[in-house]
Design a protein around this motif. Sequence first.
Motif, PDB file in Angstrom:
ATOM      1  N   ILE A  96       0.667  -1.385  -0.212  1.00  0.00           N
ATOM      2  CA  ILE A  96      -0.389  -0.173   0.200  1.00  0.00           C
ATOM      3  C   ILE A  96       0.619   1.187   0.052  1.00  0.00           C
ATOM      4  CG2 ILE A  96      -1.611   0.944   1.296  1.00  0.00           C
ATOM      5  CD1 ILE A  96      -2.711  -1.105   2.923  1.00  0.00           C
ATOM      6  N   ASP A  97       0.540   2.473  -0.598  1.00  0.00           N
ATOM      7  CA  ASP A  97       1.107   3.773  -1.227  1.00  0.00           C
ATOM      8  C   ASP A  97       1.042   3.942  -0.138  1.00  0.00           C
ATOM      9  OD1 ASP A  97       2.689   5.102  -2.961  1.00  0.00           O
ATOM     10  OD2 ASP A  97       1.369   6.625  -1.970  1.00  0.00           O
ATOM     11  N   ASP A  98       2.060   4.763   0.591  1.00  0.00           N
ATOM     12  CA  ASP A  98       2.846   5.595   1.636  1.00  0.00           C
ATOM     13  C   ASP A  98       0.694   7.062   1.956  1.00  0.00           C
ATOM     14  OD1 ASP A  98       4.440   4.239   3.173  1.00  0.00           O
ATOM     15  OD2 ASP A  98       6.048   5.570   1.934  1.00  0.00           O
ATOM     16  N   SER A  99       0.384   7.329   0.802  1.00  0.00           N
ATOM     17  CA  SER A  99      -0.287   8.330   0.673  1.00  0.00           C
ATOM     18  C   SER A  99      -1.672   7.433   1.227  1.00  0.00           C
ATOM     19  CB  SER A  99      -0.519   8.857  -0.775  1.00  0.00           C
ATOM     20  OG  SER A  99      -0.611   7.587  -1.102  1.00  0.00           O
ATOM     21  N   ALA A 100      -1.914   6.850   1.515  1.00  0.00           N
ATOM     22  CA  ALA A 100      -3.319   6.186   2.175  1.00  0.00           C
ATOM     23  C   ALA A 100      -3.616   6.372   3.035  1.00  0.00           C
ATOM     24  CB  ALA A 100      -2.945   4.881   2.034  1.00  0.00           C
ATOM     25  N   ALA A 101      -2.474   6.956   3.660  1.00  0.00           N
ATOM     26  CA  ALA A 101      -1.923   6.971   5.791  1.00  0.00           C
ATOM     27  C   ALA A 101      -2.818   9.098   5.607  1.00  0.00           C
ATOM     28  CB  ALA A 101      -1.163   7.346   6.410  1.00  0.00           C
ATOM     29  N   THR A 102      -2.446   9.399   4.513  1.00  0.00           N
ATOM     30  CA  THR A 102      -2.430  11.226   4.300  1.00  0.00           C
ATOM     31  C   THR A 102      -4.223  11.086   3.923  1.00  0.00           C
ATOM     32  OG1 THR A 102      -0.316  12.042   3.434  1.00  0.00           O
ATOM     33  CG2 THR A 102      -1.980  13.118   3.404  1.00  0.00           C
ATOM     34  N   LEU A 103      -4.921   9.999   3.184  1.00  0.00           N
ATOM     35  CA  LEU A 103      -6.256  10.178   2.659  1.00  0.00           C
ATOM     36  C   LEU A 103      -7.192   9.749   4.112  1.00  0.00           C
ATOM     37  CD1 LEU A 103      -6.083   8.848  -0.635  1.00  0.00           C
ATOM     38  CD2 LEU A 103      -6.023  11.466  -0.117  1.00  0.00           C
ATOM     39  N   PHE A 104      -6.713   8.731   5.056  1.00  0.00           N
ATOM     40  CA  PHE A 104      -7.873   8.356   5.724  1.00  0.00           C
ATOM     41  C   PHE A 104      -7.581   9.325   7.023  1.00  0.00           C
ATOM     42  CE2 PHE A 104      -6.406   4.122   4.137  1.00  0.00           C
ATOM     43  CZ  PHE A 104      -7.880   3.591   4.418  1.00  0.00           C
ATOM     44  N   ALA A 105      -6.450  10.140   7.015  1.00  0.00           N
ATOM     45  CA  ALA A 105      -6.319  11.501   8.076  1.00  0.00           C
ATOM     46  C   ALA A 105      -7.057  12.634   7.755  1.00  0.00           C
ATOM     47  CB  ALA A 105      -4.728  12.272   8.177  1.00  0.00           C
ATOM     48  N   ALA A 106      -7.525  12.620   5.933  1.00  0.00           N
ATOM     49  CA  ALA A 106      -8.043  13.768   5.601  1.00  0.00           C
ATOM     50  C   ALA A 106      -9.336  13.170   6.054  1.00  0.00           C
ATOM     51  CB  ALA A 106      -8.204  14.261   4.507  1.00  0.00           C
ATOM     52  N   ALA A 107     -10.239  11.598   5.809  1.00  0.00           N
ATOM     53  CA  ALA A 107     -11.311  11.422   6.283  1.00  0.00           C
ATOM     54  C   ALA A 107     -11.841  12.210   7.492  1.00  0.00           C
ATOM     55  CB  ALA A 107     -11.358  10.029   5.535  1.00  0.00           C
ATOM     56  N   LYS A 108     -10.799  11.358   8.099  1.00  0.00           N
ATOM     57  CA  LYS A 108     -11.407  12.093   9.792  1.00  0.00           C
ATOM     58  C   LYS A 108     -11.676  13.402  10.293  1.00  0.00           C
ATOM     59  CE  LYS A 108     -11.771   7.588  11.254  1.00  0.00           C
ATOM     60  NZ  LYS A 108     -13.157   7.279  11.167  1.00  0.00           N
ATOM     61  N   LYS A 109     -11.171  13.808   8.847  1.00  0.00           N
ATOM     62  CA  LYS A 109     -11.194  15.141   9.594  1.00  0.00           C
ATOM     63  C   LYS A 109     -12.269  15.579   9.156  1.00  0.00           C
ATOM     64  CE  LYS A 109      -7.554  18.193  10.178  1.00  0.00           C
ATOM     65  NZ  LYS A 109      -6.394  19.563  10.487  1.00  0.00           N
ATOM     66  N   ILE A 110     -12.737  15.198   7.867  1.00  0.00           N
ATOM     67  CA  ILE A 110     -13.881  15.717   7.148  1.00  0.00           C
ATOM     68  C   ILE A 110     -15.401  15.103   8.337  1.00  0.00           C
ATOM     69  CG2 ILE A 110     -15.594  15.381   5.538  1.00  0.00           C
ATOM     70  CD1 ILE A 110     -13.124  14.754   3.746  1.00  0.00           C
ATOM     71  N   ASP A 111     -15.720  13.970   9.029  1.00  0.00           N
ATOM     72  CA  ASP A 111     -16.082  12.626   9.823  1.00  0.00           C
ATOM     73  C   ASP A 111     -15.594  12.465  10.376  1.00  0.00           C
ATOM     74  OD1 ASP A 111     -18.085  12.214  11.103  1.00  0.00           O
ATOM     75  OD2 ASP A 111     -19.810  13.035   9.197  1.00  0.00           O
ATOM     76  N   ALA A 112     -15.113  12.918  11.516  1.00  0.00           N
ATOM     77  CA  ALA A 112     -14.243  11.953  11.928  1.00  0.00           C
ATOM     78  C   ALA A 112     -15.234  10.767  13.072  1.00  0.00           C
ATOM     79  CB  ALA A 112     -13.774  12.465  13.791  1.00  0.00           C
ATOM     80  N   ALA A 113     -16.914  10.525  12.603  1.00  0.00           N
ATOM     81  CA  ALA A 113     -17.199   9.726  13.289  1.00  0.00           C
ATOM     82  C   ALA A 113     -18.073   8.492  12.041  1.00  0.00           C
ATOM     83  CB  ALA A 113     -18.807  10.332  13.653  1.00  0.00           C
ATOM     84  N   ALA A 114     -17.260   9.379  10.615  1.00  0.00           N
ATOM     85  CA  ALA A 114     -17.952   8.091   9.581  1.00  0.00           C
ATOM     86  C   ALA A 114     -17.132   7.436   9.521  1.00  0.00           C
ATOM     87  CB  ALA A 114     -18.436   9.462   8.511  1.00  0.00           C
ATOM     88  N   PRO A 115     -17.792   6.226   9.484  1.00  0.00           N
ATOM     89  CA  PRO A 115     -16.968   4.805   8.173  1.00  0.00           C
ATOM     90  C   PRO A 115     -16.705   5.021   7.277  1.00  0.00           C
ATOM     91  CG  PRO A 115     -18.937   4.321   7.949  1.00  0.00           C
ATOM     92  CD  PRO A 115     -19.280   5.784   9.383  1.00  0.00           C
ATOM     93  N   VAL A 116     -15.118   4.865   6.715  1.00  0.00           N
ATOM     94  CA  VAL A 116     -14.706   5.263   5.582  1.00  0.00           C
ATOM     95  C   VAL A 116     -14.570   3.201   4.144  1.00  0.00           C
ATOM     96  CG1 VAL A 116     -11.868   5.688   4.580  1.00  0.00           C
ATOM     97  CG2 VAL A 116     -13.298   6.804   6.527  1.00  0.00           C
ATOM     98  N   THR A 117     -14.709   3.886   3.561  1.00  0.00           N
ATOM     99  CA  THR A 117     -15.211   2.668   2.826  1.00  0.00           C
ATOM    100  C   THR A 117     -13.412   2.863   1.812  1.00  0.00           C
ATOM    101  OG1 THR A 117     -16.953   2.696   2.544  1.00  0.00           O
ATOM    102  CG2 THR A 117     -15.829   1.634   0.842  1.00  0.00           C
ATOM    103  N   ALA A 118     -12.580   2.005   1.628  1.00  0.00           N
ATOM    104  CA  ALA A 118     -11.876   1.780   0.561  1.00  0.00           C
ATOM    105  C   ALA A 118     -11.662   1.145  -0.793  1.00  0.00           C
ATOM    106  CB  ALA A 118     -10.428   0.605   1.671  1.00  0.00           C
ATOM    107  N   VAL A 119     -11.243   2.019  -1.797  1.00  0.00           N
ATOM    108  CA  VAL A 119     -11.307   1.342  -3.341  1.00  0.00           C
ATOM    109  C   VAL A 119     -10.121   0.618  -3.661  1.00  0.00           C
ATOM    110  CG1 VAL A 119     -12.103   1.882  -5.222  1.00  0.00           C
ATOM    111  CG2 VAL A 119     -13.723   3.187  -2.754  1.00  0.00           C
ATOM    112  N   VAL A 120      -9.928  -0.228  -4.087  1.00  0.00           N
ATOM    113  CA  VAL A 120      -8.512  -0.487  -4.516  1.00  0.00           C
ATOM    114  C   VAL A 120      -8.982  -1.383  -5.833  1.00  0.00           C
ATOM    115  CG1 VAL A 120      -7.477  -1.315  -2.654  1.00  0.00           C
ATOM    116  CG2 VAL A 120      -8.798  -3.341  -3.281  1.00  0.00           C
TER     117      VAL A 120
END
Length: 328
Positions: A16-40
């Motif tokens: 997995i590319d390191d950039s994924a960690a930044t994207l998950f952090a961004a998702a939490k800043k949008i809505d900390a309570a919302a579940p995040v779905t990964a697409v590969v």
Amino acid sequence: MTARIFVYVAHKDGVIDDSAATLFAAAKKIDAAAPVTAVVTGFGPALAAVATELCSSCVEVWKISSEALAYPNAELIRPALAKVLPKGSILLVSHDHFGIDLAPGLSIKLDTAFVSDVVDIDGLNGAQLKVVRQEFGGQVSTHVTCDISSGAVITVRPGALKLTTVAPANGTVIDKSAEVGTLTARRRYLETVVAESGDVDITKHAILVSVGRGIGEQENISIAEELADALGGAVSCSRPVADAKWLDKSRQVGTSGKTVKPKVYIACGISGAFQHVAGLKGNPLIIAINKNPKAPIFQVADVGIVDDLLEFLPALTEKVRELHSISK
């Protein structure tokens, strides 16, 4: 917040590319309570391994498998994602070569808002998302409010956000391949040509002392070399130094140079433009030395030092050597 948040996860050879960690952090800043779905997307055992690994941090992982996607081709992935993503979704993509190719056209297909090169997220108020972008080579931060009531495709600058701890999950892989159907494109992958490493392979070093335009002139690079020798590292550079032929092109870090994953990165006289910072992976300790206190590099640095390089670097080298002699 009712829109679903998706993160497009890039990977190579099952890693997995390191950039994924930044994207998950961004998702939490949008809505900390919302579940995040990964697409590969991809094909074969490597895709299966990545999808399984993501289940440890995502409730759902959507997998699109096709032999045509063995190499990430934005021309194919755009229509594939347009078919599977629910209306009104928010999709986060890394702001790199691939993301820049994929995201704008995808936002048109999905009829959603498009925001590029986001470096921070201020918050969400109803359907109004406040984000931060940079203009004029990072000299100005722009606070943008966008309406995401119909969804959004957002590219996030790699490494721009402070990483967050992802709660353990026992997610499920959902195969969306059948929904995509046949994929055809006018361009196809031929081969990857790896650049020669040059006299020093900067990708192999745990410590890099990197010099930029602020070093002044070619003769001054020797003080960076002395520090690198004392630390057991190597000297790298930003594009202006390579363009001036003060150092070989193989020493350049950035989108038009090499991607490196050192443990410590000492940026000496480097402004910190996106094109340079994007070449840093693996969340290294970034130490920035620049006499301009407003240099963009300070926004991503763990340690910032405002001083004259020509005075500070020799003093630092002397101190490092002194500590080495004491420890022997």
